[in-house]
Design an enzyme around this catalytic site. Structure first.
Site, PDB file in Angstrom:
ATOM      1  N   GLU A 313       0.837  -1.218   0.000  1.00  0.00           N
ATOM      2  CA  GLU A 313       0.000   0.000   0.000  1.00  0.00           C
ATOM      3  C   GLU A 313       0.865   1.258   0.000  1.00  0.00           C
ATOM      4  OE1 GLU A 313      -2.800  -0.717  -0.911  1.00  0.00           O
ATOM      5  OE2 GLU A 313      -2.888  -2.806  -0.247  1.00  0.00           O
ATOM      6  N   TYR A 400      -1.784  -7.939 -11.426  1.00  0.00           N
ATOM      7  CA  TYR A 400      -0.827  -7.919 -10.314  1.00  0.00           C
ATOM      8  C   TYR A 400       0.473  -8.638 -10.667  1.00  0.00           C
ATOM      9  CZ  TYR A 400      -4.195  -6.152  -6.856  1.00  0.00           C
ATOM     10  OH  TYR A 400      -5.074  -5.380  -6.152  1.00  0.00           O
TER      11      TYR A 400
END
Ligand code: BES
Ligand code: ZN
Length: 625
Positions: A313, A400
């Site tokens: 993050e 991803y």
């Protein structure tokens, strides 16, 4: 990494709408198929938000004042709206009332909000309130929080849910700054993806400022009984009082992570970096809301074994928040880059082996994602086409992990030093802008490949971005399988174990200690594992009782598949206490494969559903309600 099965569930259950946006020759082609906005004609620049959060009515209401630029002299500006109650719209600081129209509702997209403006209109004030079922909002009653005394509200705007709580031009290609005044019950604190307070104040009114231009999916709000503790001068943690100590222990490295990230790809440009630990129904592991990443409490394993999510993050503060995918069809530019960056931070803090282990899990996840999409090869391109489908369906390991390995190939082809300088240059030169896959390829050509044909052939950029599957020039570390390597040892033991019922369990215990080693072991257990062997594994490693959600997910999948009943109770409580979509959907899916499993799944879902976020139950309702 995780297996994201959201796609499979949704593909079966959502009927794609086929209507194209009306073709008006004056309107430039809509670059973003998931927004009704026409930013080439009239675009937002700044938001002044004044809202009231009402826990009794479960409603946000107030005024969104948008500073706009009418680029083309058009007589209307288009916003996105999904299920909002629009009461009145006025223009300018003088607030002269204007007219508006709502377009037809499109599944998952909501509708266009067309507002009449003049050539010189600078400000559009929209008076609105949210309705029940707003896809971004979860209203928790006190029982659903850690403290059990006060209610809680949080938002999740990515991908296209911002429009369900604020009328906005809801495209990642459109950026704006914002200021907000949020009024909440006096015993609660409000936080946003902006500069934040560190203490409750007695008025219940909180003011926020986000001075950097961000896209709408990074708009975020949380309201609850929240306290703050600093980690170092620029980092800290917000959580409910009873969670704060555990969280500050678990994430103690967050300051070091920011330092390591800056060393790699340049200054952290957002001011403070804080985490907000949410209640367990938060539908993701983490969400990169600027200044304040939203994090699930379910990764607090007690032994810091899942902290790489914070690296992830945090990395989005560069890849995603600073340089943003222009549309959801370029999602790999957010997540593939972030996975690469995440593993570089991991490596800097925890060493090469840790990064290689993560890469190995990534390789497996990618192979599974490609296999899952065997019938839809075009969905395995990095540049996707989710027009007329919910972009959330594209949030899979193609973006991803195929994204990750593409960057890994470039790194390998030019060497780390060159690649790092290139990436740093990419972030600097595109800071606070949104880019498409074609923009990136163009930048790659001009700044790295520079006409070197041999290099271009080595990288095969077009095969990665516009081609299916896993190109054969994929690169990955191999030391784990070399003689004496961690995974080679586990494989060798497994081999003996499978063939020898008298195998000495003590030996396993020496090699399989960390969560990573357990995850690897679980990924290699034989398809035809016997009940005795399941039992043996559980006795040896206490998988059923694990607190590591990655280990739990892998073990519970096996337990369901092999009808290992001693895990049933823990599986049920896991599904009731954890709302992290990508960690629960695969379990329900596995249960749905048999009649008795489906019955169990429905029973559990009935109890668990009231605790899930709208995003989570929307994904599950079709198969379980
Ligand atoms: N931005 C994503 C979460 C997201 C993706 C929300 C798509 C809505 C639509 C976030 O950064 C993310 O990737 N979270 C992962 C973390 C993991 C990859 C370390 C998660 O929640 O599992
Ligand atoms: Zn991410």
């Amino acid at each position: 990494m995780l297996k994201r099965n959201y796609l499979l569930l949704l593909v079966l259950s959502i009927v794609a709408s086929c209507s194209q946006p009306a073709k008006d020759p004056a309107v430039k082609t809509q670059a973003d198929p998931h927004s009704f906005a026409t930013p080439g004609l009239a675009v937002v620049k700044h938001l002044d938000l004044a809202i009231d959060v009402n826990f009794v009515k479960k409603e946000i209401s107030g005024k969104a004042s948008w500073t706009i630029e009418n680029l083309s002299g058009t007589d209307e500006i288009i916003f996105d709206d999904n299920n909002l109650d629009i009461q009145k719209i006025t223009l300018g600081t003088e607030e002269k009332e204007t007219t508006f129209k709502l377009g037809p509702v499109k599944p998952f997209m909501g509708n266009a909000l067309q507002v009449a403006i003049g050539k010189d209109t600078k400000v559009v004030n929209i008076y609105y309130s949210t309705k029940t079922g707003a896809t971004a909002l979860q209203w928790l009653n006190p029982q659903q929080t850690a403290g059990k005394k006060l209610p809680y509200l949080f938002t999740q705007s990515e991908s296209i849910a911002a429009r369900s709580w604020i009328p906005c031009q809801d495209s990642p290609g459109i950026r704006f700054t914002y200021a907000a005044k949020v009024s909440v019950p006096k015993d609660l604190m409000a936080l946003m993806s902006a500069e934040n307070p560190q203490e409750k104040n007695s008025t219940g009114i909180y003011n926020f400022k986000q001075t950097h231009a961000i896209p709408s999916y990074l708009l975020a709000l949380a309201v609850g009984d929240i306290v703050f503790k600093k980690v170092d001068e620029r980092t800290g943690i917000y959580a409910e009082p009873s969670v704060l100590a555990k969280a500050t222990y678990e994430f103690a490295d967050m300051g070091k992570m920011v330092n390591a990230a800056e060393k790699l790809y340049g200054p952290y440009r957002w001011g403070r970096y804080d985490l907000l630990i949410l209640p367990p129904s938060f539908p993701f592991g983490g969400m990169e809301n600027p200044n304040l990443n939203f994090i699930t409490p379910t990764i607090i394993a007690g032994d810091r074994s899942l902290v790489s999510i914070i690296c992830h993050e945090l990395a989005h503060s560069w890849s995603g928040n600073l340089v943003t995918n222009a549309t959801w069809n370029d999602f790999w530019l957010n997540e593939g880059f972030t996975n690469y960056f995440e593993r570089r931070i991991d490596e800097a803090l925890y060493g090469k082996e840790e990064a290689e282990i993560q890469e190995e899990f990534a390789r497996k996840a990618l192979a599974e994602a490609v296999a899952d999409l065997a019938k839809h090869p075009e969905d395995t391109f990095l540049k996707t086409n989710y027009a007329n489908r919910n972009p959330d369906e594209g949030t899979n390991d193609i973006a991803y992990e195929k994204g990750y390995f593409f960057l890994r190939v470039i790194e390998d082809a030019v060497g780390r030093q060159k690649f790092d300088a290139f990436l740093r240059g990419y972030f600097d030169s595109h800071a606070f802008t949104s880019v498409t896959s074609a923009d990136f390829l163009d930048y790659l050509d001009k700044n790295l490949i520079k006409g070197d044909k041999a290099l271009a052939t080595k990288i095969r950029a077009k095969d990665w971005v516009y081609g299916p599957g896993i190109p054969s020039n994929i690169v990955y570390g191999k030391t784990l399988y070399q003689e004496g390597g961690k995974f080679a040892k586990i494989d060798a033991m497994l081999n003996v174990w499978e063939n020898d019922p008298m195998y000495n369990p003590g030996l396993f215990r020496v090699e399989v200690v960390t969560s990573n080693e357990k995850k690897y072991l679980l990924s290699r257990l034989p398809q035809n594992i016997s009940p005795d062997q399941m039992n043996y594994m559980d006795q040896t490693f206490h998988f059923t009782a694990s607190n590591n959600t990655d280990v739990q997910l892998a073990w519970y999948l096996l337990a369901i598949r092999h009808n290992y009943t001693p895990a049933n109770e823990r599986i049920a409580s896991y599904l009731m206490e954890n709302g992290r979509m990508w960690h629960i959907i695969p379990l329900y899916k596995e249960m749905l494969k048999t009649a008795s499993g489906a019955k169990k799944a429905r029973e559990i879902y009935k109890v668990a559903r009231p605790n899930y976020h709208p995003m989570t139950y929307t994904a599950l309702d079709k198969s379980l309600k």
